[in-house]
Design a protein around this motif. Structure first.
Motif: not given
Length: 579
Positions: A240, A243-244, A250-251
């Motif tokens: 996470i 990804r950030l 996140l999405s």
């Protein structure tokens, strides 16, 4: 004084190395014809035009940006953070450059490895080697996997599957042995699976279910269970964080459509039922499934698939009374599908066959558990199904040999898909078959008039661009301008419309200076539009500005090293400079 006996590790079934060899042979035979396939569909963009994969010095970019970042800032804003996909393409490029076989080979290798690990999962779970082999053979040959294995763009699914299965196997090994190294290796495999594809994020839930199945969540053992799960949660936090850092979110959503809760809820039931259908009966196969968003447009299919879910749940409940573990692994099947219900964050199709790659692992374990208690005739029937599946998969692989074959196979199942009609039209335009191309473009626009399916305005734009290109080639310049201007009304940032408008000006008026302005606009809007650079080079060549023309031809080849027109034009410019 007597020594206290040591705690014995949980028993696992013995496995045969011959079974591993059989799995490898079966996998490569089943997918042998896939190795000869070409790049199809998204492969040209994801691989051929992906400059990041051509140099290992771009490894850092794979982890610090979205997968699609190579295609420009607009395309780069996506949910797809998949460093392993880029690294895998890098490996295939090192093996075979831009030859499709090396990418197919890597995919088959991932699938074979995932299948072997699935066999080891069954063994680790205490299932007999014969039952494990048969269930694994069904996974190897399952026709639903052709999209993930045979299509090079399916690399995230097979790579994620392999590492996801490895995480499950290593976690089971830890539960059976109590040795911490297996737990940390499971966490590492989970992290790599997450870097492969977002579907892997469900692994901690699967781990909880495995703890439950192993009786590790009984009263008084919750603290130990939390300790067992800690490395997996730590790996999830690392993912996470990465990804950030890369995406800054996140999405995000790819589908800007608002509808009622009832539509979304019933869509979820409808889609889940279809996943059960295709996991058990993979027919009819299609690489593109359109499902109506609004309930009134799919009442019957929703009711049928809801019934399918209810009947399946009842059968699982009854089977679990006789064979322990079936219930847990059936729940794991459902859990692994959770990420695909983020409908707004994925695509407009709502259902894709390749999303079943990981869930069918759980289905295979269920089958192995059943075969473990079954008589020989059930095993013979399973072996016969494996043979049938292998033949069906081999035949299905042929559909993925070329763009034209896979697109035609889609339209045989679902003729309403405008995206595929436009793709086929592109093929026929390049061949000079304008009559056939025009037919596909016009029918695509007709299907887009319907509101039953969610289809993008981008396809309307593409339809008018294609019709404009055909009109221009037929020297119907007024008609061409009408279509191209309509395309820009639909999508003002469309590089291809500017490109063809420039082409019309160049062909009709011979006004190279004005055409160049349109080509500049197309180049600005299309970072990976090699044709725009080729057209710019042609205009400059005709103005005898050979040095500048050569630069644009080289840029076109840097984007697409297989682009023959730019190669020919560069040779012409080079000769002109030498004379």
């Amino acid at each position: 004084m007597q020594k206290k006996p040591k705690n014995k590790a949980a028993r696992t079934a013995p496995f045969s190395s011959w079974h591993i060899i059989l799995i490898i042979v079966l996998s490569f035979i089943t997918y042998s014809n896939a190795l000869a396939g070409n790049f199809v569909w998204d492969d040209e963009l994801q691989i051929v035009k992906n400059w990041q994969i051509r140099d290992v010095r771009h490894v850092g970019l794979a982890f610090s940006s979205a997968f699609w970042a190579f295609a420009g800032p607009e395309t780069g804003r996506t949910n797809f953070y998949r460093p392993v996909q880029t690294l895998t393409y890098m490996l295939a490029y090192l093996i075979g450059g831009l030859s499709a076989w090396s990418y197919h080979f890597v995919n088959v290798l991932f699938h074979t490895s995932a299948s072997i690990i699935l066999y080891l999962i069954c063994i680790e779970y205490g299932i007999s080697s014969v039952a494990s082999l048969l269930a694994c053979a069904l996974f190897v040959t399952h026709p639903i996997h052709t999209e993930a294995v045979t299509w090079n763009a399916g690399t995230p699914d097979v790579s994620c599957g392999m590492f996801y299965f490895a995480s499950i196997f290593l976690f089971l090994r830890y539960l059976n042995s109590g040795r911490k190294k297996w737990l940390w290796l499971a966490a590492l495999a989970f992290l790599v699976a997450c870097f492969s594809k977002e579907m892997a994020i469900t692994m901690p839930i699967v781990a909880v279910l495995l703890l439950l199945a192993k009786g590790q969540l009984r009263q008084g053992r919750f603290r130990k269970a939390l300790i067992d799960l800690a490395p997996l949660f730590a790996a999830g936090l690392v993912y996470i964080g990465a990804r950030l850092a890369a995406l800054r979110f996140l999405s995000t959503t790819h589908l800007n459509i608002e509808t009622g809760v009832l539509d979304w809820a019933t869509l979820g039931l409808r889609v889940f039922g279809q996943y059960i259908h295709y996991a058990l009966l993979p027919y009819p196969l299609s690489a593109y499934h359109l499902i109506p968003l609004h309930l009134p447009d799919r009442v019957l299919s929703t009711l049928l698939y809801t019934g399918c879910i209810a009947v399946t749940a009842l059968i699982v409940f009854m089977a679990n009374q006789r064979v322990g573990g079936i219930g847990v692994w059936s729940i794991i099947f459902a859990v692994t599908l959770i990420p695909v219900f983020n409908f707004k964050g994925i695509s407009q199709t709502f259902f894709a066959e390749r999303y079943l790659y990981i869930p069918t692992m759980a289905l295979s374990v269920v089958l192995a558990l059943l075969l473990n208690k079954a008589r020989n005739h059930a095993k013979i029937v399973t072996a016969a199904v494996v043979f049938v599946f292998a033949v069906l998969t081999f035949v299905r692989n042929a559909d993925w040999q070329s763009d034209e074959k896979i697109y035609e196979s889609i339209l045989r199942v679902q003729p309403e898909v405008a995206h595929i009609r436009n793709n086929l039209a592109d093929i026929y335009i390049k061949r000079g078959d304008d009559t056939r191309a025009k037919s596909y473009l016009e029918t695509a626009l007709q299907y887009l008039e319907s509101n039953v399916y969610v289809q993008s305005d981008w396809e309307r734009y593409r339809g008018h661009v294609g019709l404009g290109a055909i009109a221009a080639r037929g020297q119907k310049y007024v008609e061409a301008r009408q279509h191209l201007n309509k395309a820009l009304e639909l999508y003002p940032r469309g590089d291809w419309a500017y490109l063809y408008l420039g082409g019309v000006i160049m062909e009709e008026d011979g006004d190279y200076a004005s055409a160049i302005e349109y080509f500049k606009k197309a180049i600005d809007l299309g970072p990976l539009n090699e044709v725009a650079r080729d057209y710019m080079g042609i205009a400059l060549f005709n103005m005898k500005r050979y040095q500048e023309a050569a630069r644009y031809f080289r840029e076109a080849l840097e984007i697409n090293p297989t682009y023959k027109d730019a190669e020919t034009h560069l040779a012409m410019a080079t000769r002109a400079l030498a004379s």
